[in-house]
Design an enzyme around this catalytic site. Structure first.
Site, PDB file in Angstrom:
ATOM      1  N   SER A 245      62.247 -62.754 -31.779  1.00  0.00           N
ATOM      2  CA  SER A 245      62.816 -61.598 -31.595  1.00  0.00           C
ATOM      3  C   SER A 245      61.892 -60.442 -32.368  1.00  0.00           C
ATOM      4  O   SER A 245      60.858 -60.774 -33.065  1.00  0.00           O
ATOM      5  CB  SER A 245      64.384 -61.221 -31.924  1.00  0.00           C
ATOM      6  OG  SER A 245      64.313 -61.368 -33.344  1.00  0.00           O
ATOM      7  N   LYS A 246      62.359 -59.346 -32.130  1.00  0.00           N
ATOM      8  CA  LYS A 246      61.278 -58.007 -32.962  1.00  0.00           C
ATOM      9  C   LYS A 246      61.207 -58.357 -34.265  1.00  0.00           C
ATOM     10  O   LYS A 246      60.223 -58.296 -35.067  1.00  0.00           O
ATOM     11  CB  LYS A 246      62.113 -56.725 -32.581  1.00  0.00           C
ATOM     12  CG  LYS A 246      61.632 -56.205 -31.381  1.00  0.00           C
ATOM     13  CD  LYS A 246      61.271 -54.652 -31.707  1.00  0.00           C
ATOM     14  CE  LYS A 246      60.187 -54.497 -30.713  1.00  0.00           C
ATOM     15  NZ  LYS A 246      59.920 -53.011 -30.328  1.00  0.00           N
ATOM     16  N   ARG A 247      62.249 -58.941 -34.787  1.00  0.00           N
ATOM     17  CA  ARG A 247      62.647 -59.018 -36.306  1.00  0.00           C
ATOM     18  C   ARG A 247      61.305 -60.345 -36.748  1.00  0.00           C
ATOM     19  O   ARG A 247      60.858 -60.134 -37.966  1.00  0.00           O
ATOM     20  CB  ARG A 247      63.823 -59.793 -36.482  1.00  0.00           C
ATOM     21  CG  ARG A 247      64.247 -60.439 -37.894  1.00  0.00           C
ATOM     22  CD  ARG A 247      65.625 -60.746 -38.014  1.00  0.00           C
ATOM     23  NE  ARG A 247      66.085 -61.500 -36.831  1.00  0.00           N
ATOM     24  CZ  ARG A 247      65.942 -62.894 -37.169  1.00  0.00           C
ATOM     25  NH1 ARG A 247      65.607 -63.336 -38.450  1.00  0.00           N
ATOM     26  NH2 ARG A 247      66.254 -63.915 -36.232  1.00  0.00           N
ATOM     27  N   GLY A 249      58.366 -60.093 -35.570  1.00  0.00           N
ATOM     28  CA  GLY A 249      57.191 -59.715 -35.158  1.00  0.00           C
ATOM     29  C   GLY A 249      56.665 -59.980 -33.561  1.00  0.00           C
ATOM     30  O   GLY A 249      55.864 -60.063 -33.040  1.00  0.00           O
TER      31      GLY A 249
END
Ligand code: GLU
Length: 475
Positions: A245-247, A249
Site C-alpha cells: 500500500s502507499k504506506r 512506498g
C-alpha cells in the site's frame, strides 16, 4: 490485428484508474521480457471500459511510465472502449450459436438470489432461470441482458505456468453476463474478445485475476477459439508482509523517477521481485531477455524493499555515464539553488561527477551532494562543519599559507603540501584535511578533499578557507 500462429504474443492490459504502480510495472516487464525472449510481440491495451473511473491523466501516466522504463510495445495502443461494437457482435454470435441466451430476470429477482446466497453464506450465483426458457415468456418492459450458457457439470483445469494446475468445478461458476441491458459489453467479454483478436498466446497478469480465467475460458471455448496459456503472478507485498500500500512506498513508477531513481535500476529491481537466475543480482536488459523464463517466477508473494532498490540504484549510478548523470541532475540542482547553473559551473560539475557519483544512492542525493560547489560565499556551514572548524583556525591558517604557495593548482601537489603541513604540526593528515573539508564544503562529508580543491580552483578555495577561519574567530 493478429499474428502468425507460432509467434508468441503477450499483452499488458492496465485499467487507467490510477498511475502505473510497481505491481503493474512488474507485470508489464514480465510480459515484455517473455515476448522478447521468444522473439514475439508485446502489445499494450488500455482497458478503459469503466467510463466513470478511467481518466486521461491516468492513461498519460501509464504511457509515460512505460516509456520511461523503456518497455516498448509493438504496434498501436489498443483502447478497449473503442471496440464495443466488436464485443457486442461476439455476444450476438454466441446467441446465434446457442451458447448464450437472453435473461429477463428483474432487479428484484436478482436481489432475492443475492439475499438467499447471503443467508446460506455462499457467493451469489445467478440460478440460470432463463437458460432454457423461451423469450416469448419475457415480461413486458424488461430489457434483457445476454448471458453465457456456461457448462454446468464437470470441472476445468488450468495448467498455469506459475501456479501449476488449478481446478475449479463448473457448478461454482454461474452464467455470467456478456452484454448488459443497455447493450454495453461486460469487462469479461471485452477481455476475451480483445485477447483473441490481438492474437494473444500468453496471458501473464496478477494472480488476483486467476478466478476470472475460468470464466474467460468458458467463453473462449464457447466461441471455439484457441486457448491462451496463462501465467498468474503473485502480488507484491510490503517489507512487513502485508499487501503493498502507499504506506510501503507503493507509488507510481514515475514517482520513483521523481525520487531520483534510474529506470534501469527500477527495472532490475522489478525483475528480481519474484524471479531469479541463480545468484545474479545485477542483470542487464540484454541478459534479462536472454534468461527470462516465466516458469521460474516464484509462487509466493514477493516483498518490496526500498533499501534494495536504493542499493541497486547506487550501483547503476556508479556505472552510468558521467554526461548522462550531469544531464539528469542539472534540473535538480537548479531547483535547489533556485537558479540555473552557469556554463563554467556545468563544466565543474562534469569534472566532479566521477567523485560525486560513487557516494550517492539517488539522483537527488547526488544533486544535494554537489550543491556546495555552487553556493555563493560565505557558504552555509552545517553543525558538523562548525564542530570541526572550532578548534582549528590555526591549522587552517597554516594550510592556507602552504596551499597559496603551491605553484600549480593540481590535486597531487596540493595533497603533498598539506601533508608537509600536517607533519610540521605533528598531526595526522585527517586533522588537517577534515577542517579543510568543513571550510570548503560546509559539511564533514564530500568527495576527496584534494579533488575538491582542484575542482574549486585556487581563488575560490583560499577564499573559502578564509571564510571558515572567520566563522569561528570573527576575523
Ligand atoms: N485490466 C486488468 C487490470 O488492470 C488486467 C486484466 C488482464 O490482464 O486480463 O487489473
Amino acid at each position: 490485428m493478429g499474428s502468425s500462429p507460432s509467434q508468441v504474443v503477450t499483452r499488458f492490459a492496465p485499467s487507467p484508474t490510477g498511475f502505473l504502480h510497481i505491481g503493474g510495472a512488474r507485470t508489464a516487464l514480465f510480459n515484455f521480457l517473455f515476448a522478447r525472449h521468444h522473439g514475439g510481440q508485446f502489445l499494450l491495451r488500455i482497458e478503459d471500459t469503466d467510463r466513470e473511473r478511467s481518466t486521461q491523466p491516468a492513461i498519460d501516466a501509464i504511457l509515460d511510465g512505460m516509456r520511461w522504463l523503456d518497455f516498448t510495445w509493438d504496434g498501436e495502443v489498443v483502447y478497449q472502449f473503442a471496440r464495443q461494437q466488436r464485443h457486442a457482435e461476439v455476444a450476438r454470435e454466441l446467441l446465434d450459436k446457442g451458447h448464450a441466451y437472453y435473461c429477463y430476470a428483474t432487479p428484484a429477482e436478482l436481489e432475492e438470489m443475492r439475499e438467499t446466497a447471503k443467508r446460506e453464506g455462499r457467493p451469489m450465483r445467478y440460478d440460470g432461470r432463463w437458460r432454457d426458457r423461451d423469450p416469448s415468456e419475457a415480461p413486458a418492459g424488461v430489457k434483457p441482458v445476454i448471458r453465457l450458457k456456461a457448462p454446468r457439470e464437470g470441472e476445468v483445469t488450468i495448467h498455469d505456468l506459475v501456479q501449476g494446475p488449478v481446478t475449479v468445478s463448473n457448478e461454482q461458476l454461474d452464467d455470467m453476463i456478456l452484454l448488459r441491458a443497455d447493450g454495453t459489453p461486460t469487462y469479461m467479454l471485452a477481455v476475451v474478445v480483445d485477447d483473441h483478436d490481438m492474437g494473444v498466446t500468453h496471458v501473464i497478469r496478477g494472480d488476483d485475476h486467476l478466478n476470472n480465467a475460468f470464466r474467460q475460458l468458458a467463453l473462449i471455448r464457447a466461441m471455439g477459439w484457441p486457448e491462451p496459456h496463462y501465467a498468474h503472478i503473485p502480488l507484491i507485498h510490503g517489507a512487513d508482509g502485508a499487501k503493498l500500500s502507499k504506506r510501503h512506498g507503493a507509488l507510481g513508477v514515475t514517482e520513483y523517477r521523481e525520487m531520483g531513481f534510474l529506470a534501469e535500476a527500477v527495472e532490475n529491481y522489478l525483475l528480481r521481485l519474484g524471479w531469479g537466475h541463480g545468484d545474479a543480482e545485477i542483470i542487464s536488459r540484454a541478459q534479462a531477455v536472454e534468461w527470462f523464463d516465466i516458469g521460474a517466477v516464484g509462487r509466493s508473494a514477493s516483498r518490496f524493499d526500498i533499501k534494495k532498490l536504493e542499493n541497486l540504484n547506487g550501483h547503476y549510478m556508479r556505472e552510468a555515464d558521467d554526461e548522462r548523470l550531469v544531464r539528469l541532475v542539472l534540473p535538480l540542482i537548479g531547483e535547489a539553488l533556485e537558479r540555473p547553473l552557469l556554463d563554467r559551473e556545468i563544466l565543474l560539475l562534469q569534472r566532479s561527477m566521477k567523485d560525486l557519483k560513487v557516494r550517492a544512492k539517488t539522483l537527488r542525493e547526488l544533486a544535494h551532494s554537489a550543491l556546495f560547489y555552487f553556493r555563493a560565499r560565505p557558504i552555509p556551514l552545517d553543525e558538523a562543519a562548525l564542530k570541526l572548524l572550532q578548534p582549528a583556525p590555526e591549522i587552517l591558517r597554516e594550510a592556507r599559507k602552504a596551499l597559496a604557495d603551491v605553484p600549480e593548482w593540481r590535486a597531487d601537489l596540493l595533497e603533498a603540501s598539506v601533508r608537509v603541513v600536517a607533519e610540521r604540526l605533528g598531526l595526522g593528515l585527517g586533522k588537517v584535511a577534515q577542517p579543510l573539508r568543513a571550510a570548503l564544503t560546509g559539511s564533514n562529508m564530500s568527495p576527496g578533499i584534494f579533488d575538491v580543491l582542484d575542482v574549486l580552483g585556487r581563488e575560490e578555495s583560499l577564499a573559502r578557507i578564509d571564510d571558515g577561519v572567520a566563522a569561528v574567530t570573527g576575523c
